[in-house]
Enzyme design. Structure first.
Site, mmCIF file in Angstrom:
data_model
loop_
_atom_site.group_PDB
_atom_site.id
_atom_site.type_symbol
_atom_site.label_atom_id
_atom_site.label_comp_id
_atom_site.label_asym_id
_atom_site.label_seq_id
_atom_site.Cartn_x
_atom_site.Cartn_y
_atom_site.Cartn_z
ATOM 1 N N CYS A 247 0.889 -1.182 0.000
ATOM 2 C CA CYS A 247 0.000 0.000 0.000
ATOM 3 C C CYS A 247 0.916 1.217 0.000
ATOM 4 C CB CYS A 247 -0.869 -0.012 1.259
ATOM 5 S SG CYS A 247 -1.862 -1.492 1.456
ATOM 6 N N PRO A 250 2.091 7.710 -1.188
ATOM 7 C CA PRO A 250 2.904 8.338 -2.229
ATOM 8 C C PRO A 250 4.332 7.813 -2.338
ATOM 9 C CG PRO A 250 2.739 9.795 -0.342
ATOM 10 C CD PRO A 250 1.869 8.605 -0.034
ATOM 11 N N ASN A 252 6.708 7.205 0.542
ATOM 12 C CA ASN A 252 7.709 7.504 1.581
ATOM 13 C C ASN A 252 8.398 6.244 2.079
ATOM 14 O OD1 ASN A 252 7.363 10.427 2.045
ATOM 15 N ND2 ASN A 252 5.268 9.820 2.477
ATOM 16 N N LYS A 253 7.600 5.228 2.344
ATOM 17 C CA LYS A 253 8.193 4.035 2.960
ATOM 18 C C LYS A 253 8.917 3.178 1.925
ATOM 19 C CE LYS A 253 4.891 4.408 6.686
ATOM 20 N NZ LYS A 253 4.094 5.512 6.109
ATOM 21 N N ASP A 310 -4.201 -3.905 -6.765
ATOM 22 C CA ASP A 310 -4.775 -4.201 -5.445
ATOM 23 C C ASP A 310 -3.910 -5.285 -4.805
ATOM 24 O OD1 ASP A 310 -6.226 -5.046 -3.274
ATOM 25 O OD2 ASP A 310 -8.090 -5.419 -4.380
ATOM 26 N N ASP A 330 1.064 -0.641 4.941
ATOM 27 C CA ASP A 330 0.692 0.629 5.572
ATOM 28 C C ASP A 330 -0.657 1.020 4.967
ATOM 29 O OD1 ASP A 330 1.091 3.028 7.048
ATOM 30 O OD2 ASP A 330 1.905 4.020 5.281
ATOM 31 N N CYS A 441 -1.617 5.332 10.833
ATOM 32 C CA CYS A 441 -1.490 6.608 11.539
ATOM 33 C C CYS A 441 -2.789 6.820 12.313
ATOM 34 C CB CYS A 441 -1.117 7.757 10.622
ATOM 35 S SG CYS A 441 -1.981 7.786 9.073
#
Ligand SMILES: C[S@@+](CC[C@H](N)C(=O)[O-])C[C@H]1O[C@@H](n2cnc3c(N)ncnc32)[C@H](O)[C@@H]1O
Length: 549
Positions: A247, A250, A252-253, A310, A330, A441
Site C-alpha cells: 500500500c 505516495p 515515503n516508505k 490491489d 501501511d 497513523c
C-alpha cells in the site's frame, strides 16, 4: 475570485473533519478552486502574515474598505504583493478592484517594511520574517520545536556526511528538540538513522538537495516501518530475498526501504541490483505519485512499481514474488493519529476598526488525552500516533493517509480493522515471507493492537508460526524507543472519532513490545538508557516529540 473565498472557507471551517490540513482541503466539498492552489495560497500567506498585517494596517485599507475582512485582505494582499502571477481574478472583479485601488499605498508600505528590516531582496526578507515569527512564538511561550520538520537523508543519492557539509552546513547541531526554537539548528535523531529534525518553518522544497531527491521530508513516525523491516547496515536485511510494499503511495516508505538497502549495499560493496522491491498502490492516480517519488529518489533500478494493483488481488504464488521475504503494509486507516497535528496555519491578522488583532483564523485544535497535563500552551502537545508492528516468522503523515476521518464511527473503524487484518493476513501467506511490518497513523486500538491480535489468531499465522518481533530483535534505534503497544483504548477527549473505547486486547507483554506507538514521549536524553530503565521511565511525564505524515 473563488480562490480567496475558498481559502477563507477552509480556514474558518470548524475542525470537526479531522485529517491533515492538506487532506481537509482535498476532501472539502464546498470549494470550486483547485485544492493545490488553495493549499499553496494559505501556506505561503501564513509565512508572510506578520508582515502583511503590518502593511495592511499601515495602509489603512480595512477602514477604507468595509467589505474586506481581515482574513480576505491578508490573502488578497499576499497575492498582490508576492504572488508571481499576481491576483487570481479578472481585472473587472470587484474584489480585485477593491485591492488594486490601494496598490500604490500597499506597495509603498511593503517597501518600507522591507527597508526597516535591512533586507535587499525578497528571499532575505522571507528569512527575516521567519526568524521574527519564531521569536514571537518563543516570546508567547509556544515551543515550535515540538513540531519539528523532519528531513530524511536518501542514501541512494547522497550520504548523511555529505548533507551535513552541504544542505546543513550552516546548522548548529543541538541535542534536544526544544532547542530547535531558533532557526539553523538541527538534531540528529537518535532512533532512526539519517533522520534530521530542524525548526518547523525551515524551507527545503526549493533547495537543490530536495529537488534532486537527496533529502526527503518525512516525519519520524513514518520512518519506523521501513527501518523495522530493513534494519541497520550491519545487522540488517541479509536473507537476500526481495521486499514488497503493498500500500505504497505516495512512496515515503518504499523509498525509505530503498535508501536503507542502498546504505547496506554501499557498506558491503554489493551492486544495487542485489535486492529488489515491488511497490504498488490500488489507486492508479496515487501510483503515479509513487512512481514519481521512486524516480526522484533515484530508486528506479531497485523498485518495480505496479500501478493500480490491489495488493489483495496479488497472487502470492506468482513466480515474481517467490523470493519476497519482507513485506511492508501501511494500509488506509482512519488517520485519527494525525488529527491533532495542528498543521492548519494560524494566521496573524490585521486589525480593522471593528476586529480585534492577531486573531487565530483557523479551527480549534484537537484536545489531548484526558490524562495529559498542561493543556494551556497552544501547540504543546498533540495526539499524533503511528503504530507499527513487526512480525516475523518463527511486520505514516503528509498526506500519506487517504481516508478522511469525517464521521468516524465504531462501525467504520471495525470495517477498516477488518480490511487491515485481511491485508496483513494476505502478506503472511507469501511463501518466502519471514518478516512483515504493519503500520497505521491511527490512535485506535481497533486499528492497531486489535489487528495484531486478530492476525496472530488467524489460520495463516498459526499454521506458518508467525509471531511478533521481540524488542531485543529490533534494530538498534527502535530498541531504544519508549512507547509500545497498549492493551486498552486510550480515551481521546473531544476527538472527532469515538470508536474503540472499552476495547481490550490480550496480547502478552512481549507481543506489546513489538507494537511501537508514536505519540507523547519523554525527552530524548532519557531514552539512551538500557531497556529496563526505559520501561520504568515510561510511566513518568512525557514530552511530545513530533508528528507523523
Ligand atoms: C496510508 S497510505 C500509504 C502511505 C505510504 N505507505 C507512504 O509511506 O507514503 C495507504 C495507501 O494504501 C492504498 N491501498 C489501500 N488498500 C489497498 C490495497 N488493497 N491494495 C493496494 N493499495 C491499497 C491507498 O490507495 C493509499 O494510497
Amino acid at each position: 475570485m473563488s480562490l480567496y473565498y475558498d481559502a477563507v472557507s477552509i480556514l474558518t471551517a470548524p475542525s470537526t473533519t479531522g485529517g491533515s490540513f492538506k487532506s481537509r482541503i482535498y476532501n472539502a466539498r464546498n470549494i470550486k478552486s483547485a485544492p493545490a492552489q488553495i493549499y499553496a495560497l494559505i501556506i505561503e500567506a501564513s509565512k508572510w502574515d506578520i508582515l502583511l498585517k503590518e502593511v495592511i494596517e499601515a495602509a489603512g485599507i480595512l477602514k477604507l474598505e468595509p467589505k474586506l475582512t481581515p482574513l480576505l485582505s491578508l490573502l488578497l494582499v499576499h497575492d498582490l504583493l508576492l504572488a508571481k502571477s499576481g491576483l487570481a481574478a479578472k481585472s473587472t472583479h470587484p474584489l480585485r478592484q477593491t485591492i488594486e485601488r490601494h496598490k500604490t499605498r500597499l506597495r509603498g508600505e511593503f517597501t518600507k517594511a522591507r527597508v526597516r528590516r535591512g533586507c535587499a531582496t525578497i528571499p532575505a526578507l522571507k528569512d527575516a520574517i521567519a526568524r521574527e515569527k519564531l521569536a514571537l512564538q518563543g516570546a508567547a511561550g509556544i515551543s515550535t520545536a515540538i513540531y519539528p520538520r523532519w528531513v530524511r537523508v536518501n542514501n541512494i543519492r547522497t550520504t548523511l556526511e555529505k548533507q551535513l557539509s552541504t544542505t546543513f552546513a550552516g546548522y548548529e547541531q543541538v541535542s534536544s528538540l526544544a532547542e530547535l526554537i531558533l532557526p539553523k539548528r538541527m538534531v540528529l535523531d537518535p532512533h532512526v538513522p539519517d533522520l534530521i529534525a530542524v525548526a518547523p518553518g525551515a524551507e527545503f522544497t526549493s533547495s537543490p538537495a530536495y529537488k534532486n531527491g537527496e533529502i526527503i521530508l518525512q516525519d519520524k513516525a513514518s520512518c519506523f516501518p521501513a527501518y523495522l523491516l530493513v534494519g541497520d547496515e550491519d545487522e540488517g536485511w541479509d536473507d537476500g530475498g526481495g521486499l514488497l510494499d503493498g500500500c505504497a503511495a505516495p512512496g515515503n516508505k518504499t523509498t525509505h526501504m530503498a535508501s536503507l538497502l542502498a546504505k547496506q549495499q554501499h557498506k558491503h560493496n554489493k551492486g544495487t541490483g542485489t535486492y529488489h522491491i515491488f511497490s504498488m498502490d490500488q489507486s492508479p492516480i496515487r501510483a503515479k505519485t509513487l512512481q514519481k517519488m521512486v524516480s526522484t529518489a533515484g530508486a528506479d533500478t531497485m523498485v518495480t512499481v505496479l500501478p493500480g494493483q490491489d495488493f489483495l488481488a496479488l497472487d502470492p504464488t506468482d513466480p515474481r514474488f517467490e523470493n519476497v521475504s519482507g513485506l511492508l503494509l501501511d494500509p488506509s486507516c482512519s488517520g485519527s493519529g494525525i488529527i491533532g497535528r495542528d498543521d492548519v496555519p494560524k494566521l496573524t491578522l490585521p486589525e480593522s476598526t471593528t476586529t480585534s488583532s492577531s486573531s487565530s483564523s483557523t479551527g480549534k485544535k484537537r484536545k489531548r488525552r484526558a490524562n495529559d497535563e498542561d493543556d494551556s500552551r497552544e501547540g504543546k502537545k498533540s495526539s499524533t500516533t503511528t503504530t507499527t508492528t513487526t512480525m516475523t516468522e518463527s511486520p505514516s503523515a503528509t498526506d500519506e493517509n487517504d481516508v478522511p476521518v469525517t464521521g468516524m464511527t465504531e462501525e467504520r473503524l471495525i470495517k477498516l480493522s477488518n480490511l487491515q487484518t485481511r491485508i496483513v493476513e494476505h502478506a503472511l501467506s507469501f511463501p518466502a515471507a519471514t518478516r512483515v511490518t504493519y503500520s497505521t497513523c491511527s490512535i485506535h486500538l481497533l486499528e492497531n493492537e486489535a489487528v495484531v491480535s486478530r492476525i496472530l489468531a488467524s489460520e495463516v499465522a498459526r499454521t506458518r508460526g508467525w509471531r511478533v518481533l521481540r524488542r531485543d530483535e529490533q534494530p538498534v534505534g527502535m530498541k531504544k524507543w519508549v512507547h509500545r503497544g497498549v492493551r486498552e483504548e486510550r480515551v481521546v477527549e473531544g476527538g472527532a472519532a469515538t470508536g474503540g473505547e472499552g476495547v481490550e486486547v490480550t496480547l502478552s507483554d512481549e507481543e506489546l513490545e513489538g507494537c511501537l506507538r508514536y505519540g507523547e514521549i519523554k525527552e530524548e536524553q532519557n531514552e539512551v538508557e538500557v531497556d529496563e530503565k526505559l520501561d520504568e521511565d515510561e510511566e513518568g511525564e512525557d514530552e511530545w516529540e513530533g508528528f507523523s505524515d
